[in-house]
Design an enzyme around this catalytic site. Structure first.
Site, short mmCIF file in Angstrom:
data_model
loop_
_atom_site.label_atom_id
_atom_site.label_comp_id
_atom_site.label_asym_id
_atom_site.label_seq_id
_atom_site.Cartn_x
_atom_site.Cartn_y
_atom_site.Cartn_z
N LYS A 183 44.68 56.22 32.42
CA LYS A 183 45.07 55.11 33.30
C LYS A 183 44.85 53.82 32.51
CE LYS A 183 44.07 52.15 35.69
NZ LYS A 183 44.46 50.75 35.39
N SER A 238 34.92 46.41 32.22
CA SER A 238 33.84 45.50 32.58
C SER A 238 32.68 46.24 33.24
CB SER A 238 34.37 44.43 33.53
OG SER A 238 34.84 45.06 34.70
N GLU A 259 31.73 52.66 28.69
CA GLU A 259 31.67 51.63 27.63
C GLU A 259 31.95 50.30 28.33
OE1 GLU A 259 30.80 52.03 24.58
OE2 GLU A 259 30.97 54.18 24.29
N CYS A 293 34.69 43.35 23.29
CA CYS A 293 33.37 43.57 23.87
C CYS A 293 32.30 43.32 22.82
CB CYS A 293 33.26 44.98 24.42
SG CYS A 293 33.66 46.21 23.18
N GLU A 390 29.94 37.08 29.38
CA GLU A 390 30.92 37.34 28.32
C GLU A 390 31.96 36.24 28.35
OE1 GLU A 390 32.47 41.31 29.28
OE2 GLU A 390 32.47 41.69 27.14
N SER A 450 32.69 48.38 14.43
CA SER A 450 33.58 49.42 14.92
C SER A 450 33.99 50.37 13.79
CB SER A 450 34.83 48.79 15.53
OG SER A 450 34.44 47.88 16.54
P1 NAP Z 1 38.28 45.77 33.80
O1 NAP Z 1 38.79 44.73 34.69
O2 NAP Z 1 36.98 46.40 34.11
O3 NAP Z 1 39.43 46.88 33.75
C1 NAP Z 1 39.31 48.01 32.93
C2 NAP Z 1 40.19 49.12 33.49
O4 NAP Z 1 39.68 49.50 34.76
C3 NAP Z 1 41.64 48.71 33.71
O5 NAP Z 1 42.46 49.82 33.44
C4 NAP Z 1 41.65 48.38 35.18
O6 NAP Z 1 42.92 48.51 35.78
C5 NAP Z 1 40.72 49.44 35.72
N1 NAP Z 1 40.15 49.11 37.02
C6 NAP Z 1 39.88 47.91 37.56
N2 NAP Z 1 39.32 48.07 38.78
C7 NAP Z 1 39.24 49.40 39.00
C8 NAP Z 1 38.75 50.20 40.08
N3 NAP Z 1 38.22 49.66 41.17
N4 NAP Z 1 38.83 51.53 39.97
C9 NAP Z 1 39.36 52.11 38.87
N5 NAP Z 1 39.83 51.41 37.81
C10 NAP Z 1 39.76 50.07 37.88
O7 NAP Z 1 38.17 45.28 32.29
P2 NAP Z 1 39.26 44.52 31.43
O8 NAP Z 1 39.31 43.12 31.92
O9 NAP Z 1 40.51 45.31 31.34
O10 NAP Z 1 38.61 44.59 29.98
C11 NAP Z 1 37.65 43.70 29.56
C12 NAP Z 1 36.26 44.30 29.71
O11 NAP Z 1 36.18 45.53 29.00
C13 NAP Z 1 35.20 43.42 29.11
O12 NAP Z 1 34.08 43.37 29.94
C14 NAP Z 1 34.85 44.13 27.80
O13 NAP Z 1 33.57 43.87 27.32
C15 NAP Z 1 35.01 45.55 28.20
N6 NAP Z 1 35.21 46.39 27.02
C16 NAP Z 1 34.19 47.20 26.61
C17 NAP Z 1 34.33 47.97 25.48
C18 NAP Z 1 33.21 48.87 25.01
O14 NAP Z 1 33.48 49.74 24.19
N7 NAP Z 1 31.98 48.70 25.48
C19 NAP Z 1 35.52 47.94 24.74
C20 NAP Z 1 36.55 47.10 25.19
C21 NAP Z 1 36.38 46.33 26.34
P3 NAP Z 1 43.77 47.20 36.18
O15 NAP Z 1 44.23 46.62 34.93
O16 NAP Z 1 44.86 47.74 37.00
O17 NAP Z 1 42.84 46.31 36.94
#
Ligand code: NAP
Length: 486
Positions: A183, A238, A259, A293, A390, A450
């Protein structure tokens, strides 16, 4: 003069990928995808609902026994073909990433190379799934430990690395013998579908990988997690969404790898090689325009060096070419959407209101697209929000410190614990500080951690589990212990 990376977007799949076929969403609804560089619509993809989600789990279930029984060597060969196809199609994939995510084409090329390496690494790991055997302490039994695929896996990925976050999960899932449903994030679905097309071409059997895009992530992913056939959630995104998903997964006791977000400190001691520290800072801060991240979020510099570090960093940041991501000369593309620009602007405004000095940048340029200028802030107050959150943008706040103990205390004063950067020429200090910092990863005199061959992941609110290395494979396997005697 800069030129544009070329891509014929018409060839990119835009429908759900279920059971090896491209399928319209049962609702008939579509989701528009925009180019952050110019705010224009690029394409519209299928909008899945719970019925489509069930069809994806059905397809993954049907394919599961065959894929788990496929020999490790064959799984390895399929993954090798995925690697080769990704490398040979690297330019198209990079242009697609840049178009839908906005990142500079040079960053997108770097991402494709990194993403492909997960296929190569896990092609190698697929044939290294070893068990264990021992004699019980009493001498009465033999203990055999065997690793088996965990089962149908839901893979949820963010928009910031749309290719690499997908392959970092698909690679080990396939190597382990799992079938899965990917997804991707709503902002960057096209890269996920392009990867699905590549997997099909590489010979991944129908139903082994399914891809769903949806505008109702919570409901659709919730329905998948409630399905008792699904045994694994691998999430990158997130911390806030990670918490929601962990709660949902608790009801079905699903195996989770998370992650999550970061708030990386970048510490420069007065004995550091300043040239190296500036180079590292540019990578740690500006890779992906700050939308990583692992991005350095807080720069702590020992007082004797702080003025020189700040002015040298500001002159490098201020000289970056900010432009449309697909232009070949671009060094910093736009942020992913308007919300991201507003968030970065409000964090900078808050820091300035609390006394920070803008050394370079500090505003959004006047042009179409979701741009924010590379920014360096000096004299940042400890209560500025951007030291605790962040930033996810091209902003470097610099804070002076006096002692090693203070640097460690500042680095650890966060709920996150993903990565920390440390610059010092004193190896003993480097190791001492690395051990004292609460994070899953340390970059010691480097601006990048990475690596597909290393265990990537965080502690505290930055996550659970590891991706990459052999550790990443074990996240998709369960240990089975057989007790016997002969
Ligand atoms: P996000 O808002 O948490 O979304 C991540 C994924 O989750 C997207 O596919 C999103 O879909 C989905 N999602 C959102 N709400 C959901 C729910 N209630 N149930 C199931 N899935 C849901 O994060 P983002 O803004 O895309 O990415 C940025 C974040 O990712 C930052 O916090 C970053 O630090 C983190 N990150 C961490 C790593 C690591 O390896 N630790 C690597 C990369 C990024 P939608 O797009 O449809 O909302």
């Amino acid at each position: 003069m800069s030129t544009k990376a070329n891509l014929n977007i018409e060839n990119t799949p835009i429908d759900l990928f279920i059971g090896g076929s491209w399928i319209h969403a049962s609702s008939g609804n579509r989701i528009d995808v925009f180019n952050p560089s110019n705010e224009q619509r690029l394409a519209s993809v299928a909008d899945a609902d719970e019925k489509d989600a069930r069809a994806a789990v059905d397809a993954a279930e049907k394919a599961a026994p065959g894929w788990a029984a496929t020999s490790p060597r064959k799984r390895s060969e399929v993954l090798s073909r995925c690697y080769e196809l990704m490398v040979s199609d690297a330019e198209n994939l990079a242009a697609l990433i840049s178009l839908e995510n906005g990142k500079a084409i040079s960053d997108a090329r770097g991402e494709v190379a990194y993403a492909a390496e997960f296929f190569r690494w896990y092609a190698e790991e697929a044939v290294r799934i070893n068990g264990e055997i021992s004699i019980s302490p009493s001498g009465l039994a033999r203990t055999l430990v065997q690793y088996q695929p965990v089962g149908i896996s839901l893979l949820i990925t963010p928009w910031n690395f749309p290719a690499a976050m997908a392959t970092r999960k698909i690679g080990p899932a396939l190597a382990a013998g799992c079938t899965c449903i990917l997804k991707p994030a709503t902002e960057t679905p096209l890269t996920a579908y392009a990867i699905a097309a590549l997997l099909k071409k590489a010979g991944v059997p129908d139903g082994v990988v399914n891809v769903l895009t949806t505008s109702r992530s919570g409901k659709v992913c919730g329905s998948i997690l409630e399905d008792p056939r699904v045994r694994k959630l691998s999430f990158t995104g997130s911390t806030e969404v990670g918490r929601i998903l962990l709660r949902k997964a608790a009801d079905s006791i699903i195996n989770c790898s998370m992650e999550l977000g970061g708030n990386a400190p970048f510490i420069v001691f007065e004995d550091a090689d300043l040239d190296q520290a500036i180079e590292g800072a540019m990578i740690a801060k500006m890779r992906n325009g700050g939308e990583a991240c692992t991005a350095a979020n807080r720069f702590y510099v020992q007082r004797a060096l702080v003025d020189e570090f700040t002015s040298r960093l500001a002159s490098r940041m201020g000289a970056l070419i900010v432009d449309d991501g697909v232009n070949t000369g671009t060094q910093c593309g736009p942020l992913v959407n308007r919300g991201a620009v507003n968030k970065v602007a409000s964090l900078v405004d808050d820091a300035v209101a609390k006394g920070a000095r803008v050394v370079t940048g500090g505003k959004a340029p006047e042009r179409a697209g979701f741009f924010y200028l590379p920014t360096v802030l000096a004299d940042v107050s400890p209560d500025a929000e951007l030291l605790n959150e962040e930033i996810f943008g091209p902003v470097a706040p610099v804070v002076a410190f006096d002692t090693e103990a203070e640097a460690i205390r500042l680095a650890n004063s966060t709920e996150y614990g993903l990565v920390a950067y440390v610059y010092t020429k004193d190896l003993a200090r480097g190791m001492r500080v690395s051990e004292a910092i609460e994070s899953g990863m340390i970059a010691l005199n480097r601006g990048l951690v990475s690596d597909p061959a290393a265990p990537f992941g965080g502690v505290k609110q930055s996550g659970l589990g590891r991706e990459g290395a052999h550790h990443g494979l074990l996240e998709f396997m369960e240990a089975k212990y057989i007790s016997t005697n002969w």
